[in-house]
Scaffold this motif. Structure first.
Motif, mmCIF file in Angstrom:
data_model
loop_
_atom_site.group_PDB
_atom_site.id
_atom_site.type_symbol
_atom_site.label_atom_id
_atom_site.label_comp_id
_atom_site.label_asym_id
_atom_site.label_seq_id
_atom_site.Cartn_x
_atom_site.Cartn_y
_atom_site.Cartn_z
ATOM 1 N N VAL A 172 0.831 -1.206 0.000
ATOM 2 C CA VAL A 172 0.000 0.000 0.000
ATOM 3 C C VAL A 172 0.869 1.261 0.000
ATOM 4 C CG1 VAL A 172 -1.908 -1.211 1.112
ATOM 5 C CG2 VAL A 172 -0.359 0.120 2.534
ATOM 6 N N ASN A 173 2.058 1.157 0.568
ATOM 7 C CA ASN A 173 2.977 2.288 0.551
ATOM 8 C C ASN A 173 3.646 2.456 -0.806
ATOM 9 O OD1 ASN A 173 3.689 3.779 3.287
ATOM 10 N ND2 ASN A 173 2.915 1.732 3.712
ATOM 11 N N LEU A 174 4.048 1.348 -1.403
ATOM 12 C CA LEU A 174 4.694 1.423 -2.716
ATOM 13 C C LEU A 174 3.716 2.000 -3.734
ATOM 14 C CD1 LEU A 174 6.699 -1.941 -2.832
ATOM 15 C CD2 LEU A 174 7.342 0.281 -1.852
ATOM 16 N N SER A 175 2.436 1.659 -3.571
ATOM 17 C CA SER A 175 1.413 2.156 -4.478
ATOM 18 C C SER A 175 1.416 3.690 -4.530
ATOM 19 C CB SER A 175 0.043 1.627 -4.018
ATOM 20 O OG SER A 175 -0.980 2.134 -4.829
ATOM 21 N N ASP A 176 1.623 4.327 -3.382
ATOM 22 C CA ASP A 176 1.665 5.796 -3.335
ATOM 23 C C ASP A 176 2.886 6.350 -4.075
ATOM 24 O OD1 ASP A 176 -0.654 6.659 -1.928
ATOM 25 O OD2 ASP A 176 0.200 5.867 -0.083
ATOM 26 N N VAL A 177 3.996 5.613 -4.023
ATOM 27 C CA VAL A 177 5.195 6.072 -4.741
ATOM 28 C C VAL A 177 4.969 5.953 -6.249
ATOM 29 C CG1 VAL A 177 7.660 5.688 -5.139
ATOM 30 C CG2 VAL A 177 6.722 5.475 -2.822
ATOM 31 N N TYR A 178 4.398 4.814 -6.696
ATOM 32 C CA TYR A 178 4.109 4.654 -8.129
ATOM 33 C C TYR A 178 3.132 5.725 -8.603
ATOM 34 C CZ TYR A 178 6.484 0.154 -7.782
ATOM 35 O OH TYR A 178 7.428 -0.814 -7.579
ATOM 36 N N ALA A 179 2.209 6.113 -7.724
ATOM 37 C CA ALA A 179 1.208 7.129 -8.099
ATOM 38 C C ALA A 179 1.836 8.502 -8.345
ATOM 39 C CB ALA A 179 0.125 7.219 -7.034
ATOM 40 N N MET A 180 3.106 8.662 -7.939
ATOM 41 C CA MET A 180 3.846 9.894 -8.265
ATOM 42 C C MET A 180 4.658 9.705 -9.548
ATOM 43 S SD MET A 180 2.939 11.852 -5.793
ATOM 44 C CE MET A 180 3.979 13.309 -6.034
ATOM 45 N N ASN A 181 4.486 8.533 -10.193
ATOM 46 C CA ASN A 181 5.290 8.150 -11.359
ATOM 47 C C ASN A 181 6.774 8.030 -10.977
ATOM 48 O OD1 ASN A 181 5.291 7.334 -14.063
ATOM 49 N ND2 ASN A 181 5.906 9.366 -14.783
ATOM 50 N N ALA A 182 6.997 7.576 -9.757
ATOM 51 C CA ALA A 182 8.361 7.403 -9.256
ATOM 52 C C ALA A 182 8.591 5.921 -8.958
ATOM 53 C CB ALA A 182 8.550 8.226 -7.981
ATOM 54 N N THR A 183 9.854 5.563 -8.692
ATOM 55 C CA THR A 183 10.209 4.170 -8.390
ATOM 56 C C THR A 183 10.655 4.065 -6.940
ATOM 57 O OG1 THR A 183 10.989 3.982 -10.648
ATOM 58 C CG2 THR A 183 11.642 2.231 -9.134
ATOM 59 N N PRO A 184 9.988 3.203 -6.134
ATOM 60 C CA PRO A 184 10.420 3.036 -4.747
ATOM 61 C C PRO A 184 11.695 2.196 -4.674
ATOM 62 C CG PRO A 184 8.581 1.564 -5.222
ATOM 63 C CD PRO A 184 8.808 2.373 -6.461
ATOM 64 N N GLN A 216 8.918 -10.656 1.305
ATOM 65 C CA GLN A 216 8.458 -11.110 -0.021
ATOM 66 C C GLN A 216 8.052 -9.927 -0.890
ATOM 67 O OE1 GLN A 216 5.423 -14.150 0.101
ATOM 68 N NE2 GLN A 216 6.785 -15.618 1.093
ATOM 69 N N ALA A 217 7.338 -8.970 -0.291
ATOM 70 C CA ALA A 217 6.926 -7.786 -1.058
ATOM 71 C C ALA A 217 8.160 -6.985 -1.490
ATOM 72 C CB ALA A 217 5.977 -6.917 -0.234
ATOM 73 N N CYS A 218 9.112 -6.830 -0.564
ATOM 74 C CA CYS A 218 10.332 -6.076 -0.887
ATOM 75 C C CYS A 218 11.070 -6.733 -2.050
ATOM 76 C CB CYS A 218 11.246 -5.985 0.329
ATOM 77 S SG CYS A 218 10.629 -4.862 1.585
ATOM 78 N N ALA A 219 11.171 -8.074 -2.008
ATOM 79 C CA ALA A 219 11.875 -8.786 -3.078
ATOM 80 C C ALA A 219 11.113 -8.625 -4.396
ATOM 81 C CB ALA A 219 12.006 -10.260 -2.708
ATOM 82 N N PRO A 258 -3.117 -7.560 -2.185
ATOM 83 C CA PRO A 258 -3.148 -6.611 -3.300
ATOM 84 C C PRO A 258 -1.747 -6.394 -3.863
ATOM 85 C CG PRO A 258 -3.279 -5.432 -1.224
ATOM 86 C CD PRO A 258 -3.317 -6.887 -0.885
ATOM 87 N N GLU A 259 -1.680 -5.971 -5.101
ATOM 88 C CA GLU A 259 -0.394 -5.612 -5.708
ATOM 89 C C GLU A 259 -0.428 -4.130 -6.091
ATOM 90 O OE1 GLU A 259 2.043 -7.630 -5.702
ATOM 91 O OE2 GLU A 259 1.181 -9.640 -5.629
ATOM 92 N N ALA A 260 0.756 -3.498 -6.051
ATOM 93 C CA ALA A 260 0.870 -2.110 -6.509
ATOM 94 C C ALA A 260 1.156 -2.149 -8.015
ATOM 95 C CB ALA A 260 1.994 -1.407 -5.769
ATOM 96 N N GLU A 283 -9.525 0.170 -1.346
ATOM 97 C CA GLU A 283 -8.414 -0.784 -1.309
ATOM 98 C C GLU A 283 -8.128 -1.520 -2.616
ATOM 99 O OE1 GLU A 283 -7.400 -2.170 2.873
ATOM 100 O OE2 GLU A 283 -9.387 -3.008 2.528
ATOM 101 N N ASP A 284 -8.535 -0.941 -3.734
ATOM 102 C CA ASP A 284 -8.215 -1.606 -5.001
ATOM 103 C C ASP A 284 -6.759 -1.391 -5.429
ATOM 104 O OD1 ASP A 284 -10.656 -2.899 -5.640
ATOM 105 O OD2 ASP A 284 -11.531 -0.958 -6.142
ATOM 106 N N TYR A 285 -6.155 -0.311 -4.981
ATOM 107 C CA TYR A 285 -4.760 0.034 -5.307
ATOM 108 C C TYR A 285 -4.475 0.044 -6.805
ATOM 109 C CZ TYR A 285 -4.548 -0.010 -0.411
ATOM 110 O OH TYR A 285 -4.833 0.281 0.892
ATOM 111 N N GLU A 286 -5.491 0.408 -7.583
ATOM 112 C CA GLU A 286 -5.277 0.674 -9.006
ATOM 113 C C GLU A 286 -4.820 2.128 -9.146
ATOM 114 O OE1 GLU A 286 -5.218 -1.483 -11.274
ATOM 115 O OE2 GLU A 286 -6.147 -3.171 -10.254
ATOM 116 N N LEU A 287 -4.378 2.486 -10.352
ATOM 117 C CA LEU A 287 -3.977 3.869 -10.603
ATOM 118 C C LEU A 287 -5.068 4.579 -11.399
ATOM 119 C CD1 LEU A 287 -0.217 3.252 -11.479
ATOM 120 C CD2 LEU A 287 -1.116 4.408 -9.437
#
Ligand code: ADP
Ligand code: MG
Length: 347
Positions: free
Chosen positions: A81-93, A120-123, A213-215, A288-292
């Motif tokens: 859910v945190n990585l999803s917010d980074v992708y939503a800035m068009n950035a790479t976590p 697992q998520a980090c990997a 969910p996936e980001a 909680e769909d975590y779509e963009l």
């Protein structure tokens, strides 16, 4: 929590023992991670890029129920859910830090499960866990994750950049995570009343949407490949309606969203009907769909129109026209942000 695990009391390890145990299982993989767990602070080399930082908190009893959420899944989701917010800035976590407040009802093995899910998520997303904090909690479990990413200055996409006539686009499909939650809540209630084992058959897709969910890292990569830079973007955590209103408010414009165009998976649709819920309402307000959700210039229409991962659900308009849902007869209804919490209470 599984009863089959051996039980080692947290107190037998102590805080430092626990941190050592966590650290011993983590390897740094990112060039930009200079120093991870072990000093007073982590050190990151931004390599001349802009850095993007975001924090999200998950609180037991508010965001999750350990009655049906396995700790490994919870760990995975806390990162995603945190990585999803980074992708939503068009950035790479590239890094995360994790703070946990634990009650002593958790054995060491439970914390292992939680961190296994996070690892697992980090990997999967290529990020390093570089630090955090550990403390005790008098009541429930609290997990706060901070994600740190980077992007070129000119690539960052804000919520405020949408323009009139831009197309409004969403990735994937909507409402699934909410319907997954409904199934889990129903089975929990049945179990409480009758002791019957949960019947989750046939609901795999929506349960996965809720529990694992996936980001949409893949969508950020797809947009780059298509040579499309969104004019504005946000991730869908609270429900589509609420996020559309965020884009509109911050961009100072209005929007038309077409009810008939909302992408809804057949499993979500069928389950909503079984629960006597309107599938469109679930897609608009179930969280909680975590779509963009993003806007693109009309000139980019041809680049995205036939893509199976992307759906054009409407367009942006003058602020004076407001923000509306358009039904199949062309009727307009003001789009309301009922959001996740309000929606839950209403049902
Ligand atoms: P301090 O007292 O200076 O805050 P800590 O003992 O809390 O130091 O932390 C020591 C190191 O362990 C730091 O690098 C910190 O980032 C890391 N750390 C502490 N708790 C966690 C945790 N739950 N997960 C990952 N790293 C942690
Ligand atoms: Mg600390």
């Amino acid at each position: 929590m599984s009863d089959t695990l051996p039980r080692t009391e947290l107190s037998s390890l102590g805080e430092f023992g626990l941190i050592e145990r966590i650290a011993s299982r983590i390897q740094l993989t990112q060039d930009s991670s200079v120093k991870g767990i072990g000093d007073d602070a982590a050190v990151i080399d931004p390599k001349g890029l802009h850095q993007v930082v975001t924090t999200d908190m998950l609180v037991e009893g508010v965001h999750f129920d350990l009655g049906y959420v396995p700790l490994k899944h919870l760990g995975y989701k806390a990162i995603v859910v945190n990585l999803s917010d980074v992708y939503a800035m068009n950035a790479t976590p590239h890094q995360v830090t994790v703070a946990v407040a634990l009650s002593n009802r958790f054995p060491v093995e439970a914390i292992d499960e939680l961190y296994e899910g996070m690892a697992q998520a980090c990997a999967h997303y290529g990020v390093d866990l570089v630090g955090g904090d550990t403390c005790s909690s008098a009541s429930g479990l609290v997990i706060a994750v901070t994600a740190i990413g980077s992007a070129k200055k000119e690539d960052i996409v804000y919520r405020s950049g949408a323009k009139e006539n831009d197309l409004l686009v969403v990735s994937g499909d909507l409402g699934g995570a909410y319907m997954g939650l409904q199934v889990l809540e129903r089975e929990k209630a049945v179990f409480k009343e009758t002791g019957a084992q949960p019947d989750l058959a046939g609901h795999d897709y929506i349960l996965e949407r809720q529990l694992k969910p996936e980001a949409r890292k893949d969508i950020i990569e797809l947009l780059k490949k298509l040579d499309v830079k969104p004019t504005s973007m946000i991730d869908i955590s609270d429900g589509l309606a609420s996020e559309v209103l965020h884009l509109c408010r911050q961009s100072g414009i209005g929007a038309m969203v077409h009810d008939q165009k909302l992408p809804i998976d057949p499993t979500t649709y069928r389950t909503a009907r079984d629960f006597n819920l309107d599938p469109s309402t679930c897609a608009l307000n179930g969280g909680e769909d975590y779509e963009l959700l993003f806007t693109v210039a009309l000139a980019d229409h041809d680049k995205i129109k036939a893509n199976p991962h992307l759906t054009i659900i409407g367009h942006m308009c003058d602020a004076k026209e407001g923000t509306h849902l358009v039904n199949s007869q062309g009727g307009l209804h003001p789009l309301l942000a009922q959001g996740w919490d309000a929606f839950l209470k209403r049902v």
